[in-house]
Design an enzyme around this catalytic site. Structure first.
Site, PDB file in Angstrom:
ATOM      1  N   ALA A 188       0.877  -1.176   0.000  1.00  0.00           N
ATOM      2  CA  ALA A 188       0.000   0.000   0.000  1.00  0.00           C
ATOM      3  C   ALA A 188       0.910   1.220   0.000  1.00  0.00           C
ATOM      4  O   ALA A 188       2.058   1.148   0.446  1.00  0.00           O
ATOM      5  CB  ALA A 188      -0.872  -0.025   1.247  1.00  0.00           C
TER       6      ALA A 188
ATOM      7  N   GLY B 213       0.586  -4.959   0.896  1.00  0.00           N
ATOM      8  CA  GLY B 213      -0.628  -4.993   0.070  1.00  0.00           C
ATOM      9  C   GLY B 213      -0.401  -5.647  -1.284  1.00  0.00           C
ATOM     10  O   GLY B 213      -1.349  -6.137  -1.901  1.00  0.00           O
TER      11      GLY B 213
ATOM     12  N   GLU C 242      -0.694  -9.240  -0.594  1.00  0.00           N
ATOM     13  CA  GLU C 242      -2.118  -9.458  -0.291  1.00  0.00           C
ATOM     14  C   GLU C 242      -2.957  -9.460  -1.565  1.00  0.00           C
ATOM     15  O   GLU C 242      -3.906 -10.235  -1.704  1.00  0.00           O
ATOM     16  CB  GLU C 242      -2.606  -8.389   0.695  1.00  0.00           C
ATOM     17  CG  GLU C 242      -1.978  -8.586   2.077  1.00  0.00           C
ATOM     18  CD  GLU C 242      -2.295  -7.459   3.037  1.00  0.00           C
ATOM     19  OE1 GLU C 242      -1.933  -6.309   2.723  1.00  0.00           O
ATOM     20  OE2 GLU C 242      -2.910  -7.710   4.087  1.00  0.00           O
TER      21      GLU C 242
ATOM     22  N   GLU D   4       4.722  -5.385   7.315  1.00  0.00           N
ATOM     23  CA  GLU D   4       4.007  -4.317   8.037  1.00  0.00           C
ATOM     24  C   GLU D   4       4.482  -4.093   9.464  1.00  0.00           C
ATOM     25  O   GLU D   4       4.497  -2.956   9.934  1.00  0.00           O
ATOM     26  CB  GLU D   4       2.497  -4.606   8.041  1.00  0.00           C
ATOM     27  CG  GLU D   4       1.795  -4.330   6.723  1.00  0.00           C
ATOM     28  CD  GLU D   4       1.836  -5.486   5.728  1.00  0.00           C
ATOM     29  OE1 GLU D   4       2.616  -6.450   5.935  1.00  0.00           O
ATOM     30  OE2 GLU D   4       1.086  -5.440   4.743  1.00  0.00           O
TER      31      GLU D   4
HETATM   32  N1  COA Z   1       4.608   3.136  -0.606  1.00  0.00           N
HETATM   33  C1  COA Z   1       4.989   4.289  -1.161  1.00  0.00           C
HETATM   34  N2  COA Z   1       6.105   4.436  -1.886  1.00  0.00           N
HETATM   35  C2  COA Z   1       6.852   3.343  -2.050  1.00  0.00           C
HETATM   36  C3  COA Z   1       6.518   2.086  -1.516  1.00  0.00           C
HETATM   37  C4  COA Z   1       5.319   2.012  -0.763  1.00  0.00           C
HETATM   38  N3  COA Z   1       4.905   0.857  -0.232  1.00  0.00           N
HETATM   39  N4  COA Z   1       7.493   1.204  -1.847  1.00  0.00           N
HETATM   40  C5  COA Z   1       8.370   1.867  -2.583  1.00  0.00           C
HETATM   41  N5  COA Z   1       8.011   3.163  -2.712  1.00  0.00           N
HETATM   42  C6  COA Z   1       8.702   4.235  -3.426  1.00  0.00           C
HETATM   43  C7  COA Z   1       9.898   4.766  -2.649  1.00  0.00           C
HETATM   44  O1  COA Z   1       9.489   5.715  -1.689  1.00  0.00           O
HETATM   45  C8  COA Z   1      10.712   5.360  -3.759  1.00  0.00           C
HETATM   46  O2  COA Z   1      10.140   6.600  -4.126  1.00  0.00           O
HETATM   47  P1  COA Z   1      11.095   7.898  -4.391  1.00  0.00           P
HETATM   48  O3  COA Z   1      12.000   7.474  -5.519  1.00  0.00           O
HETATM   49  O4  COA Z   1      10.133   8.954  -4.764  1.00  0.00           O
HETATM   50  O5  COA Z   1      11.827   8.132  -3.121  1.00  0.00           O
HETATM   51  C9  COA Z   1      10.481   4.420  -4.918  1.00  0.00           C
HETATM   52  O6  COA Z   1       9.269   3.720  -4.626  1.00  0.00           O
HETATM   53  C10 COA Z   1      11.580   3.380  -5.074  1.00  0.00           C
HETATM   54  O7  COA Z   1      11.728   2.679  -3.853  1.00  0.00           O
HETATM   55  P2  COA Z   1      13.122   2.539  -3.071  1.00  0.00           P
HETATM   56  O8  COA Z   1      12.807   2.262  -1.630  1.00  0.00           O
HETATM   57  O9  COA Z   1      14.007   3.706  -3.355  1.00  0.00           O
HETATM   58  O10 COA Z   1      13.720   1.243  -3.771  1.00  0.00           O
HETATM   59  P3  COA Z   1      14.789   0.236  -3.138  1.00  0.00           P
HETATM   60  O11 COA Z   1      15.252  -0.612  -4.266  1.00  0.00           O
HETATM   61  O12 COA Z   1      15.796   0.941  -2.320  1.00  0.00           O
HETATM   62  O13 COA Z   1      13.931  -0.702  -2.120  1.00  0.00           O
HETATM   63  C11 COA Z   1      12.002  -1.979  -1.414  1.00  0.00           C
HETATM   64  C12 COA Z   1      12.903  -1.542  -2.594  1.00  0.00           C
HETATM   65  C13 COA Z   1      10.810  -2.738  -1.990  1.00  0.00           C
HETATM   66  C14 COA Z   1      12.792  -2.901  -0.486  1.00  0.00           C
HETATM   67  C15 COA Z   1      11.535  -0.728  -0.642  1.00  0.00           C
HETATM   68  O14 COA Z   1      10.979   0.207  -1.570  1.00  0.00           O
HETATM   69  C16 COA Z   1      10.508  -0.988   0.428  1.00  0.00           C
HETATM   70  O15 COA Z   1      10.844  -1.516   1.477  1.00  0.00           O
HETATM   71  N6  COA Z   1       9.257  -0.576   0.190  1.00  0.00           N
HETATM   72  C17 COA Z   1       8.207  -0.615   1.176  1.00  0.00           C
HETATM   73  C18 COA Z   1       7.702  -2.039   1.357  1.00  0.00           C
HETATM   74  C19 COA Z   1       6.654  -2.084   2.448  1.00  0.00           C
HETATM   75  O16 COA Z   1       6.910  -1.864   3.608  1.00  0.00           O
HETATM   76  N7  COA Z   1       5.420  -2.400   2.037  1.00  0.00           N
HETATM   77  C20 COA Z   1       4.326  -2.542   2.941  1.00  0.00           C
HETATM   78  C21 COA Z   1       3.542  -1.298   3.023  1.00  0.00           C
HETATM   79  S1  COA Z   1       2.186  -1.456   4.146  1.00  0.00           S
END
Ligand code: COA
Length: 260
Positions: A66, A112, A115, A135
């Site tokens: 999400a 999400g 999910e 989460e």
């Molecule tokens: N919500 C909003 N934005 C998200 C996102 C999310 N769940 N997951 C990734 N993004 C965005 C990042 O903020 C970033 O945006 P920016 O370039 O404007 O800063 C862009 O997507 C790229 O992500 P980034 O984190 O820079 O890539 P990465 O390769 O370093 O890491 C992940 C990849 C998947 C490990 C990391 O993005 C992550 O942990 N995401 C969240 C996962 C999460 O907790 N999901 C559950 C949400 S309830």
């Protein structure tokens, strides 16, 4: 409705829904969820659609969860509404779709995103895909059905560990634990998902819909799944597909199902 967060394409009666927010790793914001609701509900009665394949744009992510930026300052009531609305309007609609829905997990499927994949009837993954429900590392728990569907798919002990550690698993472990049905090379993911879908689409659409409802009943509280099976089995006997399937078998020819 014009979709700005989804790419939609119908090829050979398969509706491909690609979540298309690549710069945000296809995170599910409110607008994307509204578009998903619209396209998925619209496909229910569309005779041009025999099945749906959901995937993410690009090589990196299916859906990374999400959209965290949208709920950063939510209170408890807003949190409840977020989960309830998402579950009712998108995740449950997918699970209860009468046409087969396959998730083609091309990369990260987190929170999400996983999910969403778990609400689909079948999951296939690219060999580099990573899956997790992270989460608790945000001070949350899964809210789009993750605690329930992961438990059903991989069992309570494994679900407890995945959710409490927030660890990701790779495609091989997802396959081993039953979270995904197949692993394919990234380049072949959609072709192989389509092959699987096409095989299902050669069967009676009427019976496939009955099977989905009966199987879903196995994990629906307050419903006797065996009774649902009896009732859906009985429904099949009233269908044109049943007459056609049996007639084709007896005549040693290929059945031409209409889904009625
Ligand atoms: N919500 C909003 N934005 C998200 C996102 C999310 N769940 N997951 C990734 N993004 C965005 C990042 O903020 C970033 O945006 P920016 O370039 O404007 O800063 C862009 O997507 C790229 O992500 P980034 O984190 O820079 O890539 P990465 O390769 O370093 O890491 C992940 C990849 C998947 C490990 C990391 O993005 C992550 O942990 N995401 C969240 C996962 C999460 O907790 N999901 C559950 C949400 S309830």
């Amino acid at each position: 409705m014009n979709y700005s967060n989804l790419l939609i394409e119908n090829r050979e009666r398969i509706l491909y829904i690609t979540i298309n927010r690549e710069s945000k790793l296809n995170a599910l914001n409110k607008a994307t969820l509204a578009e998903l609701h619209d396209v998925i509900t619209g496909s229910t009665h569309d005779d041009e659609v025999g099945g749906l394949i959901i995937t993410g744009a690009g090589q990196k992510a299916f859906v990374a969860g999400a959209d965290i930026s949208e709920f950063a300052d939510f209170n408890a009531d807003e949190g409840r509404e977020l989960a309830r609305e998402g579950q009712i309007k998108v995740f449950d609609v997918i699970q209860n779709h009468s046409k087969p829905v396959i998730a083609a997990i091309n990369g990260f499927a987190l929170g999400g995103g996983l999910e969403l994949a778990m609400a689909c009837h079948i999951r296939v993954a690219a060999n580099g895909a990573k899956m997790g429900l992270p989460e608790v590392s945000l001070g949350l728990i899964p809210g789009y059905g993750g605690t329930q569907r992961l438990t059903e798919l991989i069992g309570k002990g494994r679900a407890m560990e995945m959710i409490m550690t927030a660890d990701m698993i790779n495609a091989e472990e997802a396959y081993r634990t039953g979270l995904v049905n197949h692993i394919f090379e990234f380049d072949e993911l959609l072709t192989k998902a389509a092959e699987l879908m096409k095989k299902i689409m050669t069967r009676s659409p009427f019976a496939v819909g009955c099977a989905i409802r009966a199987i879903n009943a196995a994990s629906t509280d307050g419903i006797d799944g065996y009774e649902t099976e009896i009732s859906e089995f009985s429904n099949c006997f009233g269908s044109e597909d049943f007459r056609e399937g049996v007639a084709a078998f007896l005549a040693k020819r290929k059945a031409e199902f209409t889904g009625r």
